[in-house]
Design a protein around this motif. Structure first.
Motif, PDB file in Angstrom:
ATOM      1  N   PRO A  55      27.455  40.153  48.558  1.00 41.72           N
ATOM      2  CA  PRO A  55      26.714  41.265  47.929  1.00 41.72           C
ATOM      3  C   PRO A  55      25.360  40.854  47.372  1.00 41.72           C
ATOM      4  O   PRO A  55      24.375  41.592  47.515  1.00 41.72           O
ATOM      5  CB  PRO A  55      27.661  41.730  46.813  1.00 41.72           C
ATOM      6  CG  PRO A  55      29.013  41.317  47.265  1.00 41.72           C
ATOM      7  CD  PRO A  55      28.806  40.010  47.977  1.00 41.72           C
ATOM      8  N   VAL A  56      25.286  39.668  46.747  1.00 41.96           N
ATOM      9  CA  VAL A  56      24.023  39.217  46.155  1.00 41.96           C
ATOM     10  C   VAL A  56      22.986  38.949  47.239  1.00 41.96           C
ATOM     11  O   VAL A  56      21.852  39.446  47.178  1.00 41.96           O
ATOM     12  CB  VAL A  56      24.237  37.950  45.302  1.00 41.96           C
ATOM     13  CG1 VAL A  56      22.904  37.390  44.834  1.00 41.96           C
ATOM     14  CG2 VAL A  56      25.122  38.266  44.105  1.00 41.96           C
ATOM     15  N   TYR A  58      22.975  39.871  50.444  1.00 44.94           N
ATOM     16  CA  TYR A  58      22.666  41.051  51.243  1.00 44.94           C
ATOM     17  C   TYR A  58      21.734  42.004  50.500  1.00 44.94           C
ATOM     18  O   TYR A  58      20.889  42.667  51.122  1.00 44.94           O
ATOM     19  CB  TYR A  58      23.942  41.777  51.637  1.00 44.94           C
ATOM     20  CG  TYR A  58      24.680  41.152  52.808  1.00 44.94           C
ATOM     21  CD1 TYR A  58      24.406  39.844  53.211  1.00 44.94           C
ATOM     22  CD2 TYR A  58      25.653  41.850  53.509  1.00 44.94           C
ATOM     23  CE1 TYR A  58      25.072  39.266  54.267  1.00 44.94           C
ATOM     24  CE2 TYR A  58      26.330  41.280  54.573  1.00 44.94           C
ATOM     25  CZ  TYR A  58      26.044  39.979  54.947  1.00 44.94           C
ATOM     26  OH  TYR A  58      26.700  39.403  55.999  1.00 44.94           O
ATOM     27  N   SER A  59      21.893  42.098  49.183  1.00 51.51           N
ATOM     28  CA  SER A  59      21.013  42.961  48.396  1.00 51.51           C
ATOM     29  C   SER A  59      19.575  42.452  48.448  1.00 51.51           C
ATOM     30  O   SER A  59      18.628  43.237  48.602  1.00 51.51           O
ATOM     31  CB  SER A  59      21.495  43.028  46.945  1.00 51.51           C
ATOM     32  OG  SER A  59      22.791  43.597  46.861  1.00 51.51           O
ATOM     33  N   VAL A  60      19.400  41.128  48.335  1.00 46.03           N
ATOM     34  CA  VAL A  60      18.062  40.541  48.401  1.00 46.03           C
ATOM     35  C   VAL A  60      17.453  40.767  49.784  1.00 46.03           C
ATOM     36  O   VAL A  60      16.283  41.167  49.917  1.00 46.03           O
ATOM     37  CB  VAL A  60      18.118  39.034  48.070  1.00 46.03           C
ATOM     38  CG1 VAL A  60      16.747  38.388  48.279  1.00 46.03           C
ATOM     39  CG2 VAL A  60      18.584  38.826  46.644  1.00 46.03           C
ATOM     40  N   LEU A  62      18.217  43.062  51.955  1.00 44.31           N
ATOM     41  CA  LEU A  62      17.977  44.489  52.178  1.00 44.31           C
ATOM     42  C   LEU A  62      16.650  44.930  51.565  1.00 44.31           C
ATOM     43  O   LEU A  62      15.833  45.583  52.222  1.00 44.31           O
ATOM     44  CB  LEU A  62      19.123  45.308  51.596  1.00 44.31           C
ATOM     45  CG  LEU A  62      18.992  46.829  51.695  1.00 44.31           C
ATOM     46  CD1 LEU A  62      18.994  47.269  53.149  1.00 44.31           C
ATOM     47  CD2 LEU A  62      20.114  47.523  50.917  1.00 44.31           C
ATOM     48  N   VAL A  63      16.413  44.554  50.313  1.00 49.09           N
ATOM     49  CA  VAL A  63      15.188  44.976  49.623  1.00 49.09           C
ATOM     50  C   VAL A  63      13.955  44.363  50.282  1.00 49.09           C
ATOM     51  O   VAL A  63      12.989  45.066  50.606  1.00 49.09           O
ATOM     52  CB  VAL A  63      15.254  44.598  48.130  1.00 49.09           C
ATOM     53  CG1 VAL A  63      13.919  44.886  47.448  1.00 49.09           C
ATOM     54  CG2 VAL A  63      16.366  45.374  47.433  1.00 49.09           C
ATOM     55  N   PRO A 105      24.680  47.391  53.358  1.00 50.98           N
ATOM     56  CA  PRO A 105      25.501  47.909  52.254  1.00 50.98           C
ATOM     57  C   PRO A 105      26.970  48.072  52.616  1.00 50.98           C
ATOM     58  O   PRO A 105      27.844  47.891  51.759  1.00 50.98           O
ATOM     59  CB  PRO A 105      24.837  49.264  51.940  1.00 50.98           C
ATOM     60  CG  PRO A 105      23.424  49.109  52.380  1.00 50.98           C
ATOM     61  CD  PRO A 105      23.491  48.229  53.601  1.00 50.98           C
ATOM     62  N   ALA A 108      28.552  44.578  52.499  1.00 48.82           N
ATOM     63  CA  ALA A 108      28.638  44.142  51.107  1.00 48.82           C
ATOM     64  C   ALA A 108      29.798  44.839  50.399  1.00 48.82           C
ATOM     65  O   ALA A 108      30.527  44.221  49.612  1.00 48.82           O
ATOM     66  CB  ALA A 108      27.316  44.420  50.385  1.00 48.82           C
ATOM     67  N   THR A 112      33.226  43.094  48.697  1.00 49.02           N
ATOM     68  CA  THR A 112      33.586  43.322  47.297  1.00 49.02           C
ATOM     69  C   THR A 112      34.990  43.874  47.151  1.00 49.02           C
ATOM     70  O   THR A 112      35.757  43.460  46.284  1.00 49.02           O
ATOM     71  CB  THR A 112      32.584  44.295  46.646  1.00 49.02           C
ATOM     72  OG1 THR A 112      31.262  43.764  46.785  1.00 49.02           O
ATOM     73  CG2 THR A 112      32.904  44.498  45.176  1.00 49.02           C
TER      74      THR A 112
END
Length: 371
Positions: A55-56, A58-60, A62-63, A105, A108, A112
């Motif tokens: 999640p961490v 993939y979030s970076v 993605l943005v 998302p 991710a 989770t």
């Protein structure tokens, strides 16, 4: 997690004890029924790692990826009347990267908790991953082949007078990539895995064709390795080796080297991003073919390595725009001009670049295709 990192097998004892073969979907699934001398290997350690790591990261990705590729598409959108052949290929690369980013998302959320989006969305998001991978390397191979013919043999494969030709080539690439994602459309399912705490996950279910489980699985892996990585990679290595040799011997070597520096950077970035994942996947294939001793420790190590290396592959989607900005002078000029038109105050004077050259190159036209 990533759609090709989980290969599932059924509990053989439960399966053969059932008189009704049509009900086999009601049974639990395991990645191995022989691991740890008959005991089912759990994946608590790899699951805990994925729940934090994926999640961490993939979030970076993605943005950064959406911002970077958004800038690329915005610059190309303003210069749509003056695209070169390379610009068209870059446009399709940015679109492919953006499509892959939109699936992050979902993966991710699975890491989770579990896959709660159903089988149809599982097939769609998994296929998008494969399509992007194939599309990225095939487009890079097309660019390298165009450069090779233009610089080494002075043959113009594409022409500004025939823009439909490069668009047709890109369309053919997309269609081929869609066909190569066939195993994902067929085998991907949302299934329950007892090894992973009874969670429902989006994985390849090769048990759909039980009698040929190993054949389908091995064929899909070989297709991925050979057609999707080794063959296009060999084409790029050959083309750019010949180009560099020609430039080294030529009288305008420095100028032309600058003209292909962006594409070389893109190719290197692709290999750095995707080679570790392919190596890990090859090791996983050997492990499942019993060429490597099957233990719970090796299974857990492979799961973690596949999670890490596949994330590195996803990061390739946000790496390309960074390369465009730092290597392509003309891209920086057009980006600065666009930001200035939006009211941003920029230091220094930005000189307009030639509209006839690619926005990713550093010099003017150095070949017949305008890169």
């Amino acid at each position: 997690m990533v759609v090709d990192t989980k290969i599932i097998f059924t509990d053989m004892e439960s399966l053969f004890s059932s008189a009704n073969w049509s009900d086999y979907d009601n049974y639990s699934y395991y990645e191995s029924d022989t691991c740890c001398v008959g005991a089912v290997c759990t994946q608590h350690s790899s699951m805990q790692f994925e729940a934090v790591f994926i999640p961490v990261l993939y979030s970076v990705v993605l943005v950064l990826g959406l911002l970077g590729n958004g800038l690329v598409l915005a610059v190309l959108g303003q210069l749509r009347q003056g695209w070169s052949v390379t610009d068209t290929f870059i446009l399709h690369l940015a679109v492919a990267d953006t499509l892959l980013l939109l699936t992050l998302p979902f993966w991710a959320a699975q890491a989770t908790n579990e896959w709660s989006f159903g089988t149809p969305l599982c097939k769609m998001t998994g296929a998008l991953f494969q399509i992007n991978f194939y599309c990225g390397i095939f487009l890079l191979a097309c660019i390298s082949l165009d450069r090779y013919l233009s610089i080494v043999h002075a043959v113009q494969m594409y022409s500004r007078k025939k823009p439909w030709l490069v668009q047709t080539s890109c369309l053919c690439v997309w269609i081929l990539c869609l066909l190569l994602s066939f195993p994902d459309w067929v085998f991907l399912q949302a299934v329950k895995d007892e090894r992973r705490g009874g969670r429902v996950e989006c994985v390849h279910n090769y048990l759909l064709y039980y009698k040929s489980t190993e054949d389908w699985r091995l064929a899909s892996r070989l297709l991925y390795h050979v057609v999707g990585f080794l063959l296009p990679s060999a084409i790029m290595v050959f083309c750019y080796s010949c180009i560099l040799l020609r430039l080294h011997r030529g009288t305008q070597g420095l100028k032309k080297q600058r003209a292909i520096r962006v594409i070389l950077a893109l190719v290197v970035a692709f290999f750095v991003s995707w080679t570790p994942y392919n190596v890990a996947l090859m090791v996983d294939t050997l492990h499942d073919r019993e060429a490597i001793k099957d233990t719970c420790d090796t299974r857990s190590a492979l799961d973690i390595s596949l999670a890490v290396t596949s994330t590195l592959g996803y990061a390739h989607c946000c790496l390309n725009p960074v390369l465009y900005a730092f290597v392509g002078i003309k891209f920086r000029r057009h980006l600065a001009k666009m930001l200035k038109s939006l009211g941003c105050q920029l230091k220094g004077q930005v000189r307009p670049g030639s509209r006839r050259s690619s926005v990713w190159s550093e010099s003017g036209n150095t070949s017949t295709s305008g890169f």
